[in-house]
Design a protein around this motif. Sequence first.
Motif, PDB file in Angstrom:
ATOM      1  N   SER A 140       0.825  -1.222   0.000  1.00 10.65           N
ATOM      2  CA  SER A 140       0.000   0.000   0.000  1.00 10.65           C
ATOM      3  C   SER A 140       0.845   1.251   0.000  1.00 10.65           C
ATOM      4  N   SER A 146       3.314   3.653  -2.580  1.00 14.27           N
ATOM      5  CA  SER A 146       4.013   3.894  -3.849  1.00 14.27           C
ATOM      6  C   SER A 146       5.500   4.112  -3.600  1.00 14.27           C
ATOM      7  N   THR A 177      -5.662   7.148  -6.149  1.00 13.19           N
ATOM      8  CA  THR A 177      -6.123   7.884  -4.972  1.00 13.19           C
ATOM      9  C   THR A 177      -7.137   8.947  -5.384  1.00 13.19           C
ATOM     10  N   GLY A 212      -4.434   8.769   1.587  1.00 16.47           N
ATOM     11  CA  GLY A 212      -5.506   9.220   0.695  1.00 16.47           C
ATOM     12  C   GLY A 212      -6.751   9.626   1.460  1.00 16.47           C
ATOM     13  N   ASP A 232      -7.125   0.900  -0.340  1.00 12.68           N
ATOM     14  CA  ASP A 232      -5.806   1.527  -0.389  1.00 12.68           C
ATOM     15  C   ASP A 232      -4.847   0.627  -1.172  1.00 12.68           C
ATOM     16  N   ARG A 266      -5.870   0.914  -4.831  1.00  9.58           N
ATOM     17  CA  ARG A 266      -5.563   2.175  -5.517  1.00  9.58           C
ATOM     18  C   ARG A 266      -4.057   2.362  -5.683  1.00  9.58           C
ATOM     19  N   ASN A 304      -1.878   3.690  -8.815  1.00 10.21           N
ATOM     20  CA  ASN A 304      -0.876   4.761  -8.673  1.00 10.21           C
ATOM     21  C   ASN A 304       0.456   4.355  -9.297  1.00 10.21           C
TER      22      ASN A 304
HETATM   23  N1  ASP Z   1      -1.247   4.322  -0.366  1.00  7.90           N
HETATM   24  C1  ASP Z   1      -1.284   5.214  -1.485  1.00  7.90           C
HETATM   25  C2  ASP Z   1       0.055   5.213  -2.204  1.00  7.90           C
HETATM   26  O1  ASP Z   1       1.071   5.089  -1.574  1.00  7.90           O
HETATM   27  C3  ASP Z   1      -1.676   6.601  -1.112  1.00  7.90           C
HETATM   28  C4  ASP Z   1      -3.092   6.614  -0.604  1.00  7.90           C
HETATM   29  O2  ASP Z   1      -4.002   6.652  -1.448  1.00  7.90           O
HETATM   30  O3  ASP Z   1      -3.328   6.554   0.603  1.00  7.90           O
HETATM   31  O4  ASP Z   1       0.090   5.311  -3.395  1.00  7.90           O
END
Ligand code: ASP
Length: 496
Positions: free
Chosen positions: A355, A357, A394, A439, A468, A471, A475
Amino acid sequence: MKKVPLHIQILLALILGAAFGAFFSINKNKLEITYKKNSNQVVESIKNWNSGYLIANDSTIAKFSSNDQIAIINKFKHLYSNSRESIKLTFETEKGKFEYTDVVAVKKEHTLATYIKPVGDLFIRLLSFLAIPLVISTLIVGAASLTDFKKLGRIGIKTFSLYLLTTTIAITIGLGLANIISPGTRIDPQSKERLMSSFQEESAEKAVETLDISIVDFFVEIVPKNPFDAISNGNMLQIVFLAVIFGITLTLIEKSKRETVLKFFDGVSDTMIKMVDLFMLIAPYGVFALIAATIADFGFEILTTLIWYIVAVILGLFVQTYVVYGSLLKFLGKASLKDFFLNIRNAQAIGFSTSSSAATLPITLDCVENKMNTNKEIAGFVLPLGATINMDGTALYQGVAAVFIAQVYGFDLTVVEQMTIVLTAVLASVGTAPVPGVGIIMLVMILNAINIPAQGIALILGVDRILDMLRTITNVTGDAAVAVTVANTEKNFTIE
Ligand code: ASP
Protein backbone atom coordinates in the motif's frame (compact mmCIF):
# COMPACT_ATOMS: atom_id res chain seq x y z
CA MET A 1 15.16 -27.79 -10.42
CA LYS A 2 14.28 -24.65 -12.32
CA LYS A 3 13.87 -21.62 -10.11
CA VAL A 4 10.32 -20.28 -9.92
CA PRO A 5 10.32 -16.67 -11.29
CA LEU A 6 9.91 -13.97 -8.67
CA HIS A 7 6.56 -12.70 -9.91
CA ILE A 8 5.12 -16.22 -9.67
CA GLN A 9 6.54 -16.55 -6.15
CA ILE A 10 4.93 -13.23 -5.17
CA LEU A 11 1.63 -14.20 -6.75
CA LEU A 12 1.67 -17.52 -4.90
CA ALA A 13 2.50 -15.67 -1.69
CA LEU A 14 -0.50 -13.41 -2.24
CA ILE A 15 -2.88 -16.30 -2.77
CA LEU A 16 -1.50 -18.51 0.00
CA GLY A 17 -1.30 -15.53 2.36
CA ALA A 18 -4.94 -14.69 1.72
CA ALA A 19 -5.97 -18.31 2.36
CA PHE A 20 -3.84 -18.48 5.52
CA GLY A 21 -5.33 -15.20 6.76
CA ALA A 22 -8.85 -16.40 6.09
CA PHE A 23 -8.15 -19.62 7.97
CA PHE A 24 -6.58 -17.90 10.99
CA SER A 25 -8.97 -14.98 10.96
CA ILE A 26 -9.66 -12.95 14.05
CA ASN A 27 -12.83 -13.77 15.92
CA LYS A 28 -15.09 -10.75 15.56
CA ASN A 29 -16.95 -11.59 18.77
CA LYS A 30 -13.92 -11.79 20.99
CA LEU A 31 -11.92 -9.15 22.83
CA GLU A 32 -8.77 -9.21 24.90
CA ILE A 33 -9.08 -7.02 27.96
CA THR A 34 -5.99 -5.97 29.90
CA TYR A 35 -6.74 -4.66 33.37
CA LYS A 36 -4.96 -4.02 36.64
CA LYS A 37 -5.50 -6.40 39.50
CA ASN A 38 -3.54 -5.87 42.72
CA SER A 39 -1.01 -3.79 40.78
CA ASN A 40 -0.45 -6.63 38.27
CA GLN A 41 -1.66 -6.53 34.69
CA VAL A 42 -4.01 -9.34 33.78
CA VAL A 43 -5.17 -10.23 30.27
CA GLU A 44 -8.52 -11.92 29.90
CA SER A 45 -10.62 -12.76 26.85
CA ILE A 46 -14.28 -12.18 26.58
CA LYS A 47 -16.36 -13.78 23.83
CA ASN A 48 -19.85 -13.81 22.42
CA TRP A 49 -21.31 -11.02 24.48
CA ASN A 50 -24.89 -10.09 23.82
CA SER A 51 -24.41 -6.57 25.02
CA GLY A 52 -21.65 -4.42 26.45
CA TYR A 53 -21.64 -1.18 28.43
CA LEU A 54 -19.09 1.52 29.06
CA ILE A 55 -19.96 3.00 32.43
CA ALA A 56 -18.52 6.13 34.01
CA ASN A 57 -19.55 7.25 37.48
CA ASP A 58 -22.53 4.90 37.45
CA SER A 59 -23.98 6.24 34.23
CA THR A 60 -23.78 4.38 30.93
CA ILE A 61 -21.87 6.39 28.36
CA ALA A 62 -22.03 3.84 25.56
CA LYS A 63 -23.96 0.67 24.87
CA PHE A 64 -22.80 -1.98 22.43
CA SER A 65 -24.34 -4.97 20.77
CA SER A 66 -22.81 -8.31 19.86
CA ASN A 67 -21.13 -7.21 16.63
CA ASP A 68 -19.68 -3.97 17.90
CA GLN A 69 -16.11 -5.17 18.40
CA ILE A 70 -14.56 -2.24 16.53
CA ALA A 71 -16.85 0.28 18.20
CA ILE A 72 -15.82 -0.96 21.65
CA ILE A 73 -12.11 -0.83 20.81
CA ASN A 74 -12.37 2.62 19.24
CA LYS A 75 -14.49 4.06 22.05
CA PHE A 76 -12.05 2.85 24.65
CA LYS A 77 -8.98 3.93 22.71
CA HIS A 78 -10.26 7.47 22.45
CA LEU A 79 -11.13 7.92 26.10
CA TYR A 80 -8.82 10.36 27.86
CA SER A 81 -6.24 8.27 29.64
CA ASN A 82 -7.01 9.89 32.98
CA SER A 83 -10.69 9.05 32.67
CA ARG A 84 -9.99 5.38 31.92
CA GLU A 85 -9.47 4.62 35.58
CA SER A 86 -12.98 5.61 36.51
CA ILE A 87 -14.46 3.54 33.69
CA LYS A 88 -16.18 0.21 34.07
CA LEU A 89 -16.63 -2.19 31.17
CA THR A 90 -19.49 -4.64 31.54
CA PHE A 91 -20.44 -7.50 29.25
CA GLU A 92 -23.54 -9.67 29.35
CA THR A 93 -23.04 -13.14 27.91
CA GLU A 94 -24.89 -16.47 28.00
CA LYS A 95 -22.56 -17.45 30.84
CA GLY A 96 -23.36 -14.43 32.93
CA LYS A 97 -22.20 -10.92 33.52
CA PHE A 98 -18.53 -9.88 33.41
CA GLU A 99 -17.25 -6.64 34.84
CA TYR A 100 -13.86 -5.01 34.38
CA THR A 101 -12.46 -2.01 36.19
CA ASP A 102 -9.02 -0.39 35.92
CA VAL A 103 -8.90 -1.40 32.27
CA VAL A 104 -5.61 -0.62 30.53
CA ALA A 105 -6.30 -1.85 27.00
CA VAL A 106 -9.04 -3.39 24.90
CA LYS A 107 -7.78 -5.22 21.83
CA LYS A 108 -8.65 -7.81 19.24
CA GLU A 109 -7.19 -11.27 19.78
CA HIS A 110 -4.00 -12.34 18.05
CA THR A 111 -3.94 -15.32 15.74
CA LEU A 112 -1.12 -17.05 13.91
CA ALA A 113 -1.79 -14.77 10.95
CA THR A 114 -1.31 -11.60 12.99
CA TYR A 115 1.69 -12.98 14.87
CA ILE A 116 3.63 -13.25 11.61
CA LYS A 117 2.87 -9.64 10.65
CA PRO A 118 6.33 -8.41 11.79
CA VAL A 119 7.83 -10.26 8.81
CA GLY A 120 5.66 -8.10 6.56
CA ASP A 121 6.48 -4.97 8.51
CA LEU A 122 10.14 -5.77 8.15
CA PHE A 123 9.76 -6.06 4.39
CA ILE A 124 8.00 -2.67 4.15
CA ARG A 125 10.66 -1.11 6.37
CA LEU A 126 13.43 -2.45 4.16
CA LEU A 127 11.80 -0.99 1.07
CA SER A 128 11.01 2.32 2.75
CA PHE A 129 14.56 2.44 4.07
CA LEU A 130 15.97 2.66 0.58
CA ALA A 131 13.22 4.82 -0.94
CA ILE A 132 14.64 8.21 0.05
CA PRO A 133 18.28 7.71 -0.98
CA LEU A 134 16.99 6.10 -4.16
CA VAL A 135 14.67 9.02 -5.00
CA ILE A 136 17.42 11.55 -4.31
CA SER A 137 20.11 9.80 -6.30
CA THR A 138 18.00 8.77 -9.29
CA LEU A 139 16.32 12.17 -9.53
CA ILE A 140 19.62 14.06 -9.32
CA VAL A 141 21.15 11.84 -11.97
CA GLY A 142 17.92 11.95 -14.02
CA ALA A 143 17.61 15.74 -13.90
CA ALA A 144 21.32 16.34 -14.47
CA SER A 145 21.51 13.97 -17.42
CA LEU A 146 18.88 15.93 -19.24
CA THR A 147 21.69 18.43 -19.63
CA ASP A 148 20.24 20.66 -22.20
CA PHE A 149 17.58 22.89 -20.79
CA LYS A 150 15.41 22.55 -23.87
CA LYS A 151 15.33 18.78 -23.48
CA LEU A 152 14.75 18.97 -19.76
CA GLY A 153 11.99 21.52 -20.31
CA ARG A 154 10.34 19.36 -22.95
CA ILE A 155 10.50 16.20 -20.88
CA GLY A 156 9.39 18.09 -17.79
CA ILE A 157 6.40 19.58 -19.57
CA LYS A 158 5.42 16.25 -21.10
CA THR A 159 5.70 14.52 -17.74
CA PHE A 160 3.70 17.12 -15.84
CA SER A 161 1.04 17.34 -18.58
CA LEU A 162 0.57 13.59 -18.68
CA TYR A 163 0.41 13.35 -14.91
CA LEU A 164 -2.15 16.13 -14.81
CA LEU A 165 -4.14 14.65 -17.66
CA THR A 166 -4.28 11.11 -16.26
CA THR A 167 -5.18 12.40 -12.80
CA THR A 168 -8.00 14.55 -14.18
CA ILE A 169 -9.32 11.61 -16.20
CA ALA A 170 -9.15 9.44 -13.07
CA ILE A 171 -11.25 11.80 -10.96
CA THR A 172 -13.71 12.27 -13.78
CA ILE A 173 -14.13 8.50 -14.04
CA GLY A 174 -14.59 8.34 -10.27
CA LEU A 175 -17.21 11.07 -10.26
CA GLY A 176 -18.97 9.61 -13.30
CA LEU A 177 -19.21 6.13 -11.81
CA ALA A 178 -20.33 7.42 -8.42
CA ASN A 179 -23.08 9.43 -10.10
CA ILE A 180 -24.21 6.51 -12.24
CA ILE A 181 -23.99 3.74 -9.64
CA SER A 182 -25.12 6.06 -6.86
CA PRO A 183 -23.74 3.91 -4.02
CA GLY A 184 -24.76 6.39 -1.33
CA THR A 185 -28.45 5.99 -2.03
CA ARG A 186 -28.18 2.21 -1.81
CA ILE A 187 -26.96 1.98 1.76
CA ASP A 188 -29.61 1.26 4.37
CA PRO A 189 -30.03 3.65 7.33
CA GLN A 190 -29.16 0.96 9.90
CA SER A 191 -25.81 0.22 8.28
CA LYS A 192 -25.13 3.93 8.14
CA GLU A 193 -25.76 4.25 11.88
CA ARG A 194 -23.56 1.28 12.67
CA LEU A 195 -20.65 2.52 10.53
CA MET A 196 -20.91 6.03 11.93
CA SER A 197 -20.81 4.84 15.52
CA SER A 198 -18.01 2.32 14.95
CA PHE A 199 -15.64 4.77 13.26
CA GLN A 200 -16.79 8.05 14.79
CA GLU A 201 -13.72 8.63 16.94
CA GLU A 202 -11.23 7.51 14.34
CA SER A 203 -12.76 9.80 11.73
CA ALA A 204 -12.70 12.77 14.10
CA GLU A 205 -9.02 12.10 14.71
CA LYS A 206 -8.25 12.04 10.98
CA ALA A 207 -10.31 15.17 10.36
CA VAL A 208 -8.22 17.10 12.88
CA GLU A 209 -4.98 16.09 11.18
CA THR A 210 -5.80 18.21 8.13
CA LEU A 211 -7.30 21.25 9.79
CA ASP A 212 -4.48 23.60 9.01
CA ILE A 213 -3.88 22.84 5.34
CA SER A 214 -3.98 25.95 3.18
CA ILE A 215 -3.27 25.90 -0.53
CA VAL A 216 -0.79 28.80 -0.46
CA ASP A 217 1.15 27.24 2.41
CA PHE A 218 1.10 23.96 0.57
CA PHE A 219 3.05 25.47 -2.33
CA VAL A 220 5.33 27.59 -0.19
CA GLU A 221 6.24 24.59 1.93
CA ILE A 222 7.44 22.59 -1.06
CA VAL A 223 10.67 24.53 -0.61
CA PRO A 224 12.45 23.11 2.44
CA LYS A 225 14.17 25.56 4.78
CA ASN A 226 16.74 22.95 5.49
CA PRO A 227 17.37 20.12 3.01
CA PHE A 228 18.52 17.78 5.75
CA ASP A 229 15.32 18.39 7.67
CA ALA A 230 13.35 17.45 4.57
CA ILE A 231 15.32 14.24 4.26
CA SER A 232 15.09 13.30 7.91
CA ASN A 233 11.36 13.99 8.03
CA GLY A 234 10.82 12.05 4.81
CA ASN A 235 8.88 14.92 3.24
CA MET A 236 8.71 13.56 -0.29
CA LEU A 237 7.63 16.74 -2.06
CA GLN A 238 10.47 18.69 -0.49
CA ILE A 239 12.90 15.91 -1.32
CA VAL A 240 11.79 15.95 -4.95
CA PHE A 241 12.28 19.72 -5.06
CA LEU A 242 15.72 19.38 -3.55
CA ALA A 243 16.85 16.65 -5.94
CA VAL A 244 15.49 18.28 -9.10
CA ILE A 245 16.94 21.70 -8.31
CA PHE A 246 20.26 20.13 -7.36
CA GLY A 247 20.33 18.07 -10.55
CA ILE A 248 19.52 21.04 -12.75
CA THR A 249 22.07 23.30 -11.09
CA LEU A 250 24.68 20.62 -11.42
CA THR A 251 24.51 21.01 -15.20
CA LEU A 252 25.59 24.63 -14.80
CA ILE A 253 28.90 23.98 -13.09
CA GLU A 254 32.27 23.07 -14.51
CA LYS A 255 32.22 19.76 -16.39
CA SER A 256 34.97 17.97 -14.46
CA LYS A 257 33.35 18.74 -11.10
CA ARG A 258 29.89 17.92 -12.38
CA GLU A 259 31.08 14.52 -13.51
CA THR A 260 32.55 13.70 -10.13
CA VAL A 261 29.31 14.54 -8.33
CA LEU A 262 27.22 12.74 -10.93
CA LYS A 263 29.38 9.64 -10.69
CA PHE A 264 28.89 9.64 -6.96
CA PHE A 265 25.10 9.81 -7.16
CA ASP A 266 25.02 7.33 -10.01
CA GLY A 267 26.95 4.96 -7.77
CA VAL A 268 24.55 5.56 -4.89
CA SER A 269 21.61 4.91 -7.19
CA ASP A 270 23.12 1.64 -8.46
CA THR A 271 23.87 0.54 -4.92
CA MET A 272 20.28 1.20 -3.88
CA ILE A 273 18.98 -0.73 -6.86
CA LYS A 274 21.28 -3.64 -6.02
CA MET A 275 19.90 -3.49 -2.49
CA VAL A 276 16.43 -3.90 -3.95
CA ASP A 277 17.53 -7.21 -5.46
CA LEU A 278 18.72 -8.35 -2.05
CA PHE A 279 15.58 -7.24 -0.25
CA MET A 280 13.39 -8.84 -2.87
CA LEU A 281 14.69 -12.21 -1.75
CA ILE A 282 12.34 -11.99 1.20
CA ALA A 283 9.50 -10.46 -0.86
CA PRO A 284 7.42 -13.66 -1.01
CA TYR A 285 7.58 -14.04 2.78
CA GLY A 286 6.87 -10.36 3.38
CA VAL A 287 3.93 -10.39 1.00
CA PHE A 288 2.57 -13.58 2.54
CA ALA A 289 2.71 -12.11 6.06
CA LEU A 290 1.20 -8.77 5.05
CA ILE A 291 -1.71 -10.29 3.20
CA ALA A 292 -2.33 -12.94 5.86
CA ALA A 293 -2.48 -10.32 8.62
CA THR A 294 -4.72 -7.99 6.61
CA ILE A 295 -7.18 -10.70 5.63
CA ALA A 296 -7.24 -12.15 9.17
CA ASP A 297 -8.07 -8.75 10.58
CA PHE A 298 -10.54 -7.69 7.94
CA GLY A 299 -14.21 -7.53 8.71
CA PHE A 300 -15.74 -9.10 5.63
CA GLU A 301 -19.30 -8.29 6.77
CA ILE A 302 -18.60 -4.68 6.02
CA LEU A 303 -17.99 -5.58 2.37
CA THR A 304 -21.63 -6.40 1.86
CA THR A 305 -22.77 -3.17 3.47
CA LEU A 306 -20.58 -1.06 1.26
CA ILE A 307 -20.70 -3.28 -1.78
CA TRP A 308 -21.84 -0.60 -4.27
CA TYR A 309 -19.24 1.86 -3.12
CA ILE A 310 -16.55 -0.81 -3.46
CA VAL A 311 -17.87 -1.83 -6.89
CA ALA A 312 -17.68 1.81 -8.06
CA VAL A 313 -14.09 2.22 -6.84
CA ILE A 314 -12.86 -1.11 -8.21
CA LEU A 315 -14.55 -0.63 -11.58
CA GLY A 316 -13.03 2.83 -11.84
CA LEU A 317 -9.55 1.59 -10.92
CA PHE A 318 -9.83 -1.17 -13.47
CA VAL A 319 -10.86 1.23 -16.25
CA GLN A 320 -8.09 3.65 -15.33
CA THR A 321 -5.41 0.95 -15.12
CA TYR A 322 -6.24 -0.99 -18.24
CA VAL A 323 -8.28 1.29 -20.52
CA VAL A 324 -6.83 4.74 -19.82
CA TYR A 325 -3.18 3.67 -19.44
CA GLY A 326 -3.66 1.08 -22.19
CA SER A 327 -4.81 3.82 -24.60
CA LEU A 328 -2.06 6.18 -23.47
CA LEU A 329 0.61 3.55 -24.08
CA LYS A 330 -0.83 2.39 -27.35
CA PHE A 331 -1.67 5.70 -28.99
CA LEU A 332 0.85 8.11 -27.52
CA GLY A 333 3.59 5.78 -26.36
CA LYS A 334 3.33 3.32 -29.26
CA ALA A 335 4.30 0.65 -26.77
CA SER A 336 3.41 -3.02 -26.69
CA LEU A 337 0.62 -3.42 -24.14
CA LYS A 338 1.48 -7.05 -23.63
CA ASP A 339 5.08 -6.23 -22.74
CA PHE A 340 4.04 -3.43 -20.44
CA PHE A 341 1.39 -5.27 -18.48
CA LEU A 342 3.48 -8.45 -18.21
CA ASN A 343 6.55 -6.60 -17.00
CA ILE A 344 4.80 -4.35 -14.50
CA ARG A 345 3.32 -7.24 -12.51
CA ASN A 346 5.98 -7.28 -9.81
CA ALA A 347 5.48 -3.60 -9.06
CA GLN A 348 1.71 -4.08 -8.99
CA ALA A 349 1.96 -7.00 -6.59
CA ILE A 350 4.30 -5.12 -4.25
CA GLY A 351 2.15 -1.98 -4.50
CA PHE A 352 -0.88 -4.06 -3.54
CA SER A 353 0.82 -5.74 -0.59
CA THR A 354 2.61 -2.70 0.82
CA SER A 355 0.00 0.00 0.00
CA SER A 356 2.85 2.39 -0.56
CA SER A 357 4.01 3.89 -3.85
CA ALA A 358 7.24 5.01 -2.18
CA ALA A 359 8.07 1.55 -0.89
CA THR A 360 7.26 0.16 -4.35
CA LEU A 361 9.37 2.71 -6.23
CA PRO A 362 12.52 0.56 -6.31
CA ILE A 363 10.56 -2.27 -7.91
CA THR A 364 8.79 0.07 -10.35
CA LEU A 365 12.19 1.41 -11.40
CA ASP A 366 13.48 -2.09 -11.87
CA CYS A 367 10.44 -3.13 -13.97
CA VAL A 368 10.56 -0.03 -16.17
CA GLU A 369 14.32 0.31 -16.58
CA ASN A 370 15.48 -3.27 -16.70
CA LYS A 371 12.53 -5.36 -17.79
CA MET A 372 11.07 -2.89 -20.29
CA ASN A 373 14.43 -1.42 -21.28
CA THR A 374 13.21 2.11 -20.93
CA ASN A 375 15.71 4.95 -21.07
CA LYS A 376 17.30 5.02 -17.63
CA GLU A 377 17.64 8.78 -17.34
CA ILE A 378 14.05 9.44 -18.33
CA ALA A 379 12.69 6.73 -16.03
CA GLY A 380 14.94 8.03 -13.26
CA PHE A 381 13.37 11.44 -13.62
CA VAL A 382 9.74 10.52 -14.31
CA LEU A 383 9.22 7.68 -11.82
CA PRO A 384 10.39 9.22 -8.53
CA LEU A 385 8.45 12.33 -9.44
CA GLY A 386 5.38 10.26 -10.19
CA ALA A 387 5.64 8.23 -7.00
CA THR A 388 5.39 11.52 -5.15
CA ILE A 389 2.95 13.65 -7.12
CA ASN A 390 0.98 11.32 -9.36
CA MET A 391 -1.73 9.32 -7.60
CA ASP A 392 -4.48 8.56 -10.04
CA GLY A 393 -5.91 5.68 -8.04
CA THR A 394 -6.12 7.88 -4.97
CA ALA A 395 -7.74 10.72 -6.93
CA LEU A 396 -10.30 8.36 -8.46
CA TYR A 397 -11.16 6.89 -5.11
CA GLN A 398 -11.50 10.37 -3.61
CA GLY A 399 -13.97 11.30 -6.34
CA VAL A 400 -16.12 8.24 -5.63
CA ALA A 401 -15.83 8.67 -1.87
CA ALA A 402 -16.78 12.36 -1.88
CA VAL A 403 -19.92 11.71 -3.94
CA PHE A 404 -20.75 8.62 -1.88
CA ILE A 405 -20.56 10.51 1.40
CA ALA A 406 -22.56 13.42 -0.04
CA GLN A 407 -25.23 10.98 -1.21
CA VAL A 408 -25.47 9.29 2.17
CA TYR A 409 -25.94 12.68 3.82
CA GLY A 410 -28.56 13.55 1.22
CA PHE A 411 -26.63 16.40 -0.45
CA ASP A 412 -27.07 16.93 -4.16
CA LEU A 413 -23.74 18.02 -5.56
CA THR A 414 -23.94 20.80 -8.11
CA VAL A 415 -21.72 20.94 -11.18
CA VAL A 416 -19.63 23.64 -9.48
CA GLU A 417 -19.16 21.40 -6.44
CA GLN A 418 -18.15 18.48 -8.64
CA MET A 419 -15.65 20.75 -10.40
CA THR A 420 -14.34 21.74 -6.97
CA ILE A 421 -13.82 18.05 -6.25
CA VAL A 422 -11.80 17.72 -9.46
CA LEU A 423 -9.59 20.67 -8.57
CA THR A 424 -9.04 19.79 -4.93
CA ALA A 425 -8.49 16.12 -5.74
CA VAL A 426 -5.74 17.00 -8.24
CA LEU A 427 -4.05 19.07 -5.55
CA ALA A 428 -4.69 16.46 -2.90
CA SER A 429 -3.16 13.75 -5.04
CA VAL A 430 -0.02 15.86 -5.47
CA GLY A 431 0.13 16.42 -1.73
CA THR A 432 -0.68 12.85 -0.72
CA ALA A 433 2.37 11.20 0.76
CA PRO A 434 3.08 7.92 -1.01
CA VAL A 435 2.49 5.81 2.08
CA PRO A 436 -0.44 3.72 3.31
CA GLY A 437 -3.71 5.37 4.21
CA VAL A 438 -2.93 9.00 3.46
CA GLY A 439 -5.51 9.22 0.70
CA ILE A 440 -8.32 9.19 3.23
CA ILE A 441 -6.79 12.07 5.19
CA MET A 442 -6.59 14.16 2.05
CA LEU A 443 -10.23 13.28 1.41
CA VAL A 444 -11.09 15.40 4.43
CA MET A 445 -9.68 18.42 2.59
CA ILE A 446 -11.94 17.70 -0.37
CA LEU A 447 -15.00 17.25 1.83
CA ASN A 448 -14.25 20.55 3.56
CA ALA A 449 -14.01 22.28 0.19
CA ILE A 450 -17.56 21.22 -0.73
CA ASN A 451 -18.96 21.65 2.79
CA ILE A 452 -19.74 18.01 3.42
CA PRO A 453 -19.27 16.91 7.05
CA ALA A 454 -15.80 15.41 7.30
CA GLN A 455 -16.98 12.86 9.89
CA GLY A 456 -18.52 11.18 6.84
CA ILE A 457 -15.24 9.36 6.34
CA ALA A 458 -16.40 7.14 9.21
CA LEU A 459 -18.62 5.47 6.62
CA ILE A 460 -15.74 4.24 4.52
CA LEU A 461 -12.92 3.76 7.04
CA GLY A 462 -13.71 0.09 7.50
CA VAL A 463 -12.89 -0.78 3.90
CA ASP A 464 -10.15 1.75 3.40
CA ARG A 465 -7.29 -0.65 3.88
CA ILE A 466 -8.37 -2.96 1.09
CA LEU A 467 -9.14 -0.07 -1.29
CA ASP A 468 -5.81 1.53 -0.39
CA MET A 469 -4.08 -1.62 -1.59
CA LEU A 470 -6.01 -1.53 -4.84
CA ARG A 471 -5.56 2.17 -5.52
CA THR A 472 -1.82 1.84 -4.96
CA ILE A 473 -1.72 -0.63 -7.89
CA THR A 474 -3.22 2.09 -10.09
CA ASN A 475 -0.88 4.76 -8.67
CA VAL A 476 2.17 2.66 -9.46
CA THR A 477 0.97 1.56 -12.90
CA GLY A 478 0.17 5.18 -13.79
CA ASP A 479 3.72 6.32 -13.02
CA ALA A 480 5.15 3.50 -15.12
CA ALA A 481 2.77 4.15 -18.04
CA VAL A 482 3.75 7.82 -18.14
CA ALA A 483 7.46 7.00 -17.86
CA VAL A 484 7.28 4.57 -20.78
CA THR A 485 5.17 6.97 -22.86
CA VAL A 486 7.51 9.92 -22.29
CA ALA A 487 10.55 7.75 -23.03
CA ASN A 488 9.00 6.40 -26.22
CA THR A 489 8.22 9.86 -27.50
CA GLU A 490 11.88 10.75 -26.92
CA LYS A 491 13.34 7.89 -28.88
CA ASN A 492 16.18 9.96 -30.29
CA PHE A 493 17.17 11.00 -26.85
CA THR A 494 20.87 10.49 -26.17
CA ILE A 495 23.07 11.60 -23.37
CA GLU A 496 26.07 13.72 -24.02
N1 ASP B 1 -1.25 4.32 -0.37
C1 ASP B 1 -1.28 5.21 -1.49
C2 ASP B 1 0.05 5.21 -2.20
O1 ASP B 1 1.07 5.09 -1.57
C3 ASP B 1 -1.68 6.60 -1.11
C4 ASP B 1 -3.09 6.61 -0.60
O2 ASP B 1 -4.00 6.65 -1.45
O3 ASP B 1 -3.33 6.55 0.60
O4 ASP B 1 0.09 5.31 -3.40
